[in-house]
Write an enzyme that holds these catalytic residues in place. Structure first.
Site: not given
Length: 155
Positions: A65-66
Site C-alpha cells: 500500500p502506498h
C-alpha cells in the site's frame, strides 16, 4: 534513499492479527500517524483512494500500500507480518501476509516516490527474502532482514 533510512525498527510489526483488508489499512494508518504526526483518517483515506485505483496486493502474499500525502515531511514506511493471511484482492488472488506501507510527501518529485516503490518491490519480489521474512522470530529480526543485515539488531 537506502532501506535503513526508510524503515525504522519500531515501524516493523510481527505476528499482527487483522481480519480484513480494511482492518489492515486502518492499522497501517494508525501506525504511520503515530510516526508522522498526520491524522490517521487522512492517511487511511489516501490509502483507500489508492486501493480504489487497483489493489496494491502484488501477488505471492505481498501487498505494498502506498500514497503521497501533503504535510508529510519525509517518506514513512511501516512493515507488517500478519499472523494469518487475509484477502487483499491481490492480482494473483492469493491472501496476503506481508505488507509494506510506503508514504511519500506530495511535494516529492514523482520519480523519488517511484524509486522508493521500486526499491521495496524489488526487495519483496525476491522469494528468498520473503521466505526469510516469514521465518523471522520477531520484529527486530524482520527489520534486520528488511535492511539487509542478517543478525538481529537492537530496537
Amino acid at each position: 534513499m537506502e532501506m535503513h533510512d526508510l524503515i525504522h525498527p519500531r515501524a516493523v510489526l510481527a505476528g499482527v492479527r487483522v481480519a480484513s483488508k480494511a482492518e489492515a489499512l486502518t492499522l497501517l494508518a494508525r501506525e504511520s500517524a503515530d510516526r508522522t504526526g498526520l491524522a490517521q483518517r487522512m492517511i487511511f483515506d489516501a490509502l483507500l483512494e489508492r486501493e480504489r485505483l487497483g489493489s496494491t496486493g502484488v501477488g505471492s502474499g505481498i501487498a505494498i500500500p502506498h500514497a503521497r500525502l501533503a504535510g508529510l515531511a519525509k517518506p514513512c514506511a511501516v512493515f507488517l507480518r500478519l499472523d494469518r493471511p487475509i484477502d487483499f484482492e491481490s492480482i494473483d488472488e492469493r491472501p496476503v501476509d506481508l505488507l509494506f506501507l510506503l508514504l511519500s510527501p506530495s511535494a516529492t518529485v514523482g520519480m523519488d516516490h517511484l524509486k522508493a516503490l521500486s526499491r521495496v518491490s524489488r526487495l519483496l519480489r525476491d522469494g528468498d527474502v520473503c521466505r526469510a521474512l516469514r521465518r523471522c522470530a520477531d520484529a527486530a529480526e524482520l527489520h534486520a532482514r528488511l535492511i539487509g543485515q542478517f543478525a538481529p539488531v537492537a530496537a
